[in-house]
Design an enzyme around this catalytic site. Structure first.
Site, PDB file in Angstrom:
ATOM      1  N   GLY A 101       0.826  -1.216   0.031  1.00 48.11           N
ATOM      2  CA  GLY A 101       0.057  -0.088  -0.003  1.00 48.11           C
ATOM      3  C   GLY A 101       0.889   1.336   0.037  1.00 48.11           C
ATOM      4  N   ALA A 102       0.492   2.226  -0.993  1.00 48.40           N
ATOM      5  CA  ALA A 102       1.203   3.402  -0.947  1.00 48.40           C
ATOM      6  C   ALA A 102       0.460   4.474  -0.569  1.00 48.40           C
ATOM      7  N   GLY A 103      -0.273   4.304   0.544  1.00 45.86           N
ATOM      8  CA  GLY A 103      -1.202   5.396   1.018  1.00 45.86           C
ATOM      9  C   GLY A 103      -0.175   6.215   2.168  1.00 45.86           C
ATOM     10  N   ASN A 154       1.684  -1.666  -4.858  1.00 44.83           N
ATOM     11  CA  ASN A 154       0.597  -0.827  -4.741  1.00 44.83           C
ATOM     12  C   ASN A 154      -0.306  -1.119  -6.125  1.00 44.83           C
ATOM     13  N   GLU A 209     -17.436  17.103   4.703  1.00 44.69           N
ATOM     14  CA  GLU A 209     -16.726  17.381   4.191  1.00 44.69           C
ATOM     15  C   GLU A 209     -17.085  17.440   2.573  1.00 44.69           C
ATOM     16  N   ASP A 239      -5.215   2.804   8.820  1.00 46.43           N
ATOM     17  CA  ASP A 239      -6.389   2.440   8.933  1.00 46.43           C
ATOM     18  C   ASP A 239      -6.780   1.012   9.577  1.00 46.43           C
ATOM     19  N   ALA A 263      -5.286   9.922   8.631  1.00 47.74           N
ATOM     20  CA  ALA A 263      -4.104  10.216   7.931  1.00 47.74           C
ATOM     21  C   ALA A 263      -2.883  10.632   8.992  1.00 47.74           C
ATOM     22  N   GLN A 264      -3.298  11.379   9.855  1.00 48.26           N
ATOM     23  CA  GLN A 264      -2.444  12.081  10.930  1.00 48.26           C
ATOM     24  C   GLN A 264      -1.638  10.561  11.561  1.00 48.26           C
ATOM     25  N   LYS A 291      -6.474  24.242   6.967  1.00 53.08           N
ATOM     26  CA  LYS A 291      -6.698  23.129   6.166  1.00 53.08           C
ATOM     27  C   LYS A 291      -6.051  23.113   5.106  1.00 53.08           C
TER      28      LYS A 291
HETATM   29  P1  FAD Z   1      -4.671   4.750   2.548  1.00 55.53           P
HETATM   30  O1  FAD Z   1      -4.110   6.166   2.354  1.00 55.53           O
HETATM   31  O2  FAD Z   1      -6.268   4.701   2.181  1.00 55.53           O
HETATM   32  O3  FAD Z   1      -3.876   3.981   1.166  1.00 55.53           O
HETATM   33  C1  FAD Z   1      -4.181   2.971   0.925  1.00 55.53           C
HETATM   34  C2  FAD Z   1      -3.286   2.317  -0.108  1.00 55.53           C
HETATM   35  O4  FAD Z   1      -3.436   0.945  -0.535  1.00 55.53           O
HETATM   36  C3  FAD Z   1      -3.889   3.007  -1.400  1.00 55.53           C
HETATM   37  O5  FAD Z   1      -2.968   3.212  -2.262  1.00 55.53           O
HETATM   38  C4  FAD Z   1      -4.641   1.968  -2.267  1.00 55.53           C
HETATM   39  O6  FAD Z   1      -4.745   2.054  -3.658  1.00 55.53           O
HETATM   40  C5  FAD Z   1      -3.954   0.402  -1.859  1.00 55.53           C
HETATM   41  N1  FAD Z   1      -4.519  -0.588  -1.854  1.00 55.53           N
HETATM   42  C6  FAD Z   1      -5.662  -1.099  -1.274  1.00 55.53           C
HETATM   43  N2  FAD Z   1      -6.050  -2.184  -1.437  1.00 55.53           N
HETATM   44  C7  FAD Z   1      -4.875  -2.847  -2.069  1.00 55.53           C
HETATM   45  C8  FAD Z   1      -4.566  -3.991  -2.778  1.00 55.53           C
HETATM   46  N3  FAD Z   1      -5.482  -5.168  -2.719  1.00 55.53           N
HETATM   47  N4  FAD Z   1      -3.484  -4.322  -3.623  1.00 55.53           N
HETATM   48  C9  FAD Z   1      -2.755  -3.217  -3.225  1.00 55.53           C
HETATM   49  N5  FAD Z   1      -2.631  -2.046  -3.216  1.00 55.53           N
HETATM   50  C10 FAD Z   1      -4.052  -1.693  -2.433  1.00 55.53           C
HETATM   51  N6  FAD Z   1      -7.544  11.700   7.851  1.00 55.53           N
HETATM   52  C11 FAD Z   1      -6.930  12.889   8.460  1.00 55.53           C
HETATM   53  O7  FAD Z   1      -6.131  12.898   9.634  1.00 55.53           O
HETATM   54  N7  FAD Z   1      -7.207  14.483   8.237  1.00 55.53           N
HETATM   55  C12 FAD Z   1      -7.956  14.617   7.182  1.00 55.53           C
HETATM   56  O8  FAD Z   1      -8.273  15.713   6.937  1.00 55.53           O
HETATM   57  C13 FAD Z   1      -8.653  13.471   6.555  1.00 55.53           C
HETATM   58  N8  FAD Z   1      -9.341  13.825   5.635  1.00 55.53           N
HETATM   59  C14 FAD Z   1     -10.092  12.728   4.814  1.00 55.53           C
HETATM   60  C15 FAD Z   1     -11.122  12.826   3.785  1.00 55.53           C
HETATM   61  C16 FAD Z   1     -11.745  11.771   3.238  1.00 55.53           C
HETATM   62  C17 FAD Z   1     -12.884  12.143   2.030  1.00 55.53           C
HETATM   63  C18 FAD Z   1     -11.456  10.662   3.595  1.00 55.53           C
HETATM   64  C19 FAD Z   1     -12.198   9.550   2.857  1.00 55.53           C
HETATM   65  C20 FAD Z   1     -10.604  10.274   4.753  1.00 55.53           C
HETATM   66  C21 FAD Z   1     -10.037  11.236   5.476  1.00 55.53           C
HETATM   67  N9  FAD Z   1      -9.189  10.908   6.580  1.00 55.53           N
HETATM   68  C22 FAD Z   1      -8.405  12.182   7.019  1.00 55.53           C
HETATM   69  C23 FAD Z   1      -8.716   9.544   6.876  1.00 55.53           C
HETATM   70  C24 FAD Z   1      -7.684   9.337   6.065  1.00 55.53           C
HETATM   71  O9  FAD Z   1      -7.674   9.690   4.727  1.00 55.53           O
HETATM   72  C25 FAD Z   1      -7.114   7.798   6.195  1.00 55.53           C
HETATM   73  O10 FAD Z   1      -7.240   7.466   7.616  1.00 55.53           O
HETATM   74  C26 FAD Z   1      -5.643   7.537   5.606  1.00 55.53           C
HETATM   75  O11 FAD Z   1      -5.675   7.752   4.357  1.00 55.53           O
HETATM   76  C27 FAD Z   1      -5.286   6.029   5.970  1.00 55.53           C
HETATM   77  O12 FAD Z   1      -4.014   6.014   5.565  1.00 55.53           O
HETATM   78  P2  FAD Z   1      -3.403   4.265   4.902  1.00 55.53           P
HETATM   79  O13 FAD Z   1      -2.088   4.462   4.863  1.00 55.53           O
HETATM   80  O14 FAD Z   1      -3.937   3.463   6.244  1.00 55.53           O
HETATM   81  O15 FAD Z   1      -4.337   3.986   3.660  1.00 55.53           O
HETATM   82  P1  NAD Z   2     -17.318   8.044  10.668  1.00 55.75           P
HETATM   83  O1  NAD Z   2     -17.393   6.516  11.208  1.00 55.75           O
HETATM   84  O2  NAD Z   2     -16.259   9.217  11.424  1.00 55.75           O
HETATM   85  O3  NAD Z   2     -18.636   8.733  10.337  1.00 55.75           O
HETATM   86  C1  NAD Z   2     -19.750   7.624   9.947  1.00 55.75           C
HETATM   87  C2  NAD Z   2     -20.891   8.365  10.415  1.00 55.75           C
HETATM   88  O4  NAD Z   2     -21.953   7.609   9.739  1.00 55.75           O
HETATM   89  C3  NAD Z   2     -21.207   8.424  11.755  1.00 55.75           C
HETATM   90  O5  NAD Z   2     -21.545   9.740  12.195  1.00 55.75           O
HETATM   91  C4  NAD Z   2     -22.090   7.347  12.062  1.00 55.75           C
HETATM   92  O6  NAD Z   2     -23.160   7.635  13.146  1.00 55.75           O
HETATM   93  C5  NAD Z   2     -23.011   7.566  10.804  1.00 55.75           C
HETATM   94  N1  NAD Z   2     -23.612   6.205  10.293  1.00 55.75           N
HETATM   95  C6  NAD Z   2     -23.341   4.909  10.554  1.00 55.75           C
HETATM   96  N2  NAD Z   2     -24.233   4.103  10.095  1.00 55.75           N
HETATM   97  C7  NAD Z   2     -25.287   4.903   9.607  1.00 55.75           C
HETATM   98  C8  NAD Z   2     -26.536   4.608   9.000  1.00 55.75           C
HETATM   99  N3  NAD Z   2     -26.976   3.331   8.863  1.00 55.75           N
HETATM  100  N4  NAD Z   2     -27.456   5.514   8.584  1.00 55.75           N
HETATM  101  C9  NAD Z   2     -27.025   6.972   8.810  1.00 55.75           C
HETATM  102  N5  NAD Z   2     -25.750   7.065   9.330  1.00 55.75           N
HETATM  103  C10 NAD Z   2     -25.090   6.194   9.831  1.00 55.75           C
HETATM  104  O7  NAD Z   2     -16.577   7.689   9.267  1.00 55.75           O
HETATM  105  P2  NAD Z   2     -15.888   8.720   8.216  1.00 55.75           P
HETATM  106  O8  NAD Z   2     -16.723  10.084   8.263  1.00 55.75           O
HETATM  107  O9  NAD Z   2     -16.042   7.921   6.747  1.00 55.75           O
HETATM  108  O10 NAD Z   2     -14.521   8.814   8.585  1.00 55.75           O
HETATM  109  C11 NAD Z   2     -13.504   7.937   8.759  1.00 55.75           C
HETATM  110  C12 NAD Z   2     -12.350   8.126   9.333  1.00 55.75           C
HETATM  111  O11 NAD Z   2     -11.569   9.219   8.605  1.00 55.75           O
HETATM  112  C13 NAD Z   2     -12.711   8.609  10.738  1.00 55.75           C
HETATM  113  O12 NAD Z   2     -11.646   8.266  11.627  1.00 55.75           O
HETATM  114  C14 NAD Z   2     -12.347   9.984  10.570  1.00 55.75           C
HETATM  115  O13 NAD Z   2     -11.828  10.840  11.728  1.00 55.75           O
HETATM  116  C15 NAD Z   2     -11.527  10.402   9.414  1.00 55.75           C
HETATM  117  N6  NAD Z   2     -11.493  11.503   8.799  1.00 55.75           N
HETATM  118  C16 NAD Z   2     -11.132  12.614   9.036  1.00 55.75           C
HETATM  119  C17 NAD Z   2     -11.367  13.708   8.346  1.00 55.75           C
HETATM  120  C18 NAD Z   2     -10.791  15.063   9.022  1.00 55.75           C
HETATM  121  O14 NAD Z   2      -9.963  14.978   9.877  1.00 55.75           O
HETATM  122  N7  NAD Z   2     -10.976  16.178   8.420  1.00 55.75           N
HETATM  123  C19 NAD Z   2     -12.075  13.787   7.274  1.00 55.75           C
HETATM  124  C20 NAD Z   2     -12.656  12.791   6.880  1.00 55.75           C
HETATM  125  C21 NAD Z   2     -12.470  11.470   7.489  1.00 55.75           C
END
Ligand code: FAD
Ligand code: NAD
Length: 398
Positions: free
Chosen positions: A10-12, A37, A172, A299, A315-316, A375
């Site tokens: 994974g290159a996350g 990845n 968001e 994650d 991500a943090q 942000k």
């Molecule tokens: P990821 O960053 O998800 O990376 C996983 C990698 O593995 C990807 O490159 C994917 O393509 C690869 N992969 C997956 N499955 C396979 C497979 N089977 N084979 C090969 N490669 C594969 N967190 C914050 O702290 N601050 C924020 O502001 C924030 N904003 C967010 C906004 C959104 C819209 C979302 C969805 C999440 C946000 N998060 C935020 C949460 C954060 O993005 C995740 O917690 C973080 O990306 C997790 O990092 P990771 O390295 O575990 O996986």
């Molecule tokens: P989450 O679990 O934080 O939020 C999901 C929401 O869906 C919850 O409020 C839950 O009560 C609701 N829910 C669950 N089942 C439901 C149902 N059947 N019907 C209606 N509502 C329902 O998940 P997320 O928002 O995808 O975030 C995932 C992770 O990524 C979290 O850890 C979050 O902190 C992180 N994240 C962080 C940021 C940021 O820091 N800016 C942005 C996006 C995500």
């Protein structure tokens, strides 16, 4: 005897941070490093809500892996991981008969969608979990807006957008849609007041657990711009026609996006590891229980805070783990001892579209334009960490 083999899956945020740390700290003769990845690029998961809404070109949310790694030190394999065997120390890939063998495995494949058993989610809802999945959201909405315009009946469900879940991802995404909708309506000649944007949340409040003042600010900001919130309203099913809410009410929509939470990657359970909502409770060195050579980050890892509650997957967290793990692997390979990992929460900031945000930085509450600027700085910091200033100038949108 060959060099020790480190395989990073994974290159996350987590995997990339580990590999970049290793390539900086180790020299050629110390280890064979392989990064696997799915795509030839890293996508910036924290920005996926923007291309989903159509407020950002997807190219700004991805970075070519080739441009980040040193090919002399890191072998990159573009493939899908289909499983791994922690006893045989092998990883299985979709595109290869031969398994990859390892001495140390770093599992950073990111999260999967949590459905909580809700019927029809994976079949009928759109998801914000990869660059390709968010391209589909943007295209689906545009397609349905044009269908509405073309059709005699003018079915309301074509221009009703339902976002399930008002956690950070849902909020968001809704914030970006609030920015996009006026332009979209002009583009398709649809009066803005005809379009419905409904955010449905099971808990009694939006952003459950977050600071009340900031939640109130976000709700007012978004409601003033036309968002309808339905709180204390669990979605019980997603159908081809929309969503079914608790109590049986049906809300028709051709654009349902599910942001109701995430769980760990199912490959961990398939490999026989014990998990909680798919995540593995790791030890102080980020190892899976019982394995000296299997590290789980991002994650997929579960770490408890001082109140014995799991830290949310962010991500943090993934970045800090990747950075720490690269140092620890370097120490282990050089015969030293690893250092315990301790997460440092720097704050939480969530955008409400391009002009506003809410957050807590240190102990301070921030909102509005100031929070929005913070942000943006956080996003730019990531580009800086992986690719330096050239990447910031290439990818950052001012
Ligand atoms: P990821 O960053 O998800 O990376 C996983 C990698 O593995 C990807 O490159 C994917 O393509 C690869 N992969 C997956 N499955 C396979 C497979 N089977 N084979 C090969 N490669 C594969 N967190 C914050 O702290 N601050 C924020 O502001 C924030 N904003 C967010 C906004 C959104 C819209 C979302 C969805 C999440 C946000 N998060 C935020 C949460 C954060 O993005 C995740 O917690 C973080 O990306 C997790 O990092 P990771 O390295 O575990 O996986
Ligand atoms: P989450 O679990 O934080 O939020 C999901 C929401 O869906 C919850 O409020 C839950 O009560 C609701 N829910 C669950 N089942 C439901 C149902 N059947 N019907 C209606 N509502 C329902 O998940 P997320 O928002 O995808 O975030 C995932 C992770 O990524 C979290 O850890 C979050 O902190 C992180 N994240 C962080 C940021 C940021 O820091 N800016 C942005 C996006 C995500």
């Amino acid at each position: 005897m060959g060099l020790p083999k480190i395989v990073v899956l994974g290159a996350g945020y987590g995997g990339l941070m580990t590999v970049l740390g290793l390539q900086k700290q180790l020299n050629h003769q110390e280890a064979e490093i392989t990064l696997v990845n799915l795509n030839p690029y890293h996508y910036v998961t924290t920005k996926l809500h923007e291309p989903a809404a159509g407020t950002l070109d997807p190219d700004y949310a991805r970075v070519s892996i080739d441009s980040l790694i040193n090919r002399d030190k890191v072998r990159f394999v573009q493939d899908k991981v289909t499983g791994f065997d922690p006893e045989k120390k092998q990883v299985h890939l979709e595109g290869s008969e031969e398994p990859l063998s390892y001495d140390y495995l770093v599992f950073g494949l990111g999260a999967e969608t949590e459905t909580f058993g809700t019927k029809g989610v994976l079949e009928n809802a759109l998801l914000i979990n990869s660059l390709n999945s968010v391209r589909m959201i943007r295209e689906r909405i545009e397609y349905n807006f044009s269908r509405y315009q073309m059709s005699e009946e003018k079915s309301d469900e074509l221009i009703t957008i339902v976002v399930g879940g008002a956690g950070f991802t849902g909020i968001e995404f809704v914030g970006e849609l609030v920015d996009r909708l006026p332009k979209l309506c002009r583009q398709f000649d649809i009066p803005r007041e005809k379009v419905r944007l409904v955010n449905i949340e099971a808990a009694p409040t939006v952003l459950p657990g977050f600071d009340k003042d900031l939640v109130d600010y976000a709700v007012k900001y978004l409601e003033d711009r036309g968002v309808e919130f339905r709180i204390s309203t669990p979605i019980e099913a997603v159908t081809p026609d929309g969503v079914v809410l608790k109590g049986g009410e049906e809300l028709k929509s051709a654009n349902v996006v599910w942001t109701c939470g995430v769980r760990g990657n199912s490959l961990l359970e398939k490999a026989g590891l014990e998990t909680m909502r798919g995540r593995v409770k790791v030890d102080e060195f980020l190892r899976a229980p019982g394995y000296e050579d299997l590290f789980i980050i991002g994650d997929n890892s579960l770490i408890l805070n001082d109140q014995e509650r799991p830290y949310p997957p962010t991500a943090q967290m993934a970045m800090q783990q990747g950075e720490a793990l690269a140092k620890n692997l370097t120490a282990i390979l050089r015969g030293g001892s690893p250092t315990s990992f301790r997460f440092q929460l720097k704050g939480t900031v969530a955008s409400l579209g391009k002009g506003s945000a809410i957050g807590i930085v240190g102990n301070r509450k921030v909102f509005g334009t100031q929070a929005s600027l913070i942000k943006r700085l956080i996003d730019w910091r990531w580009y800086y960490m992986v690719g330096g200033l050239p990447l910031v100038f290439k990818k950052a949108k001012f």
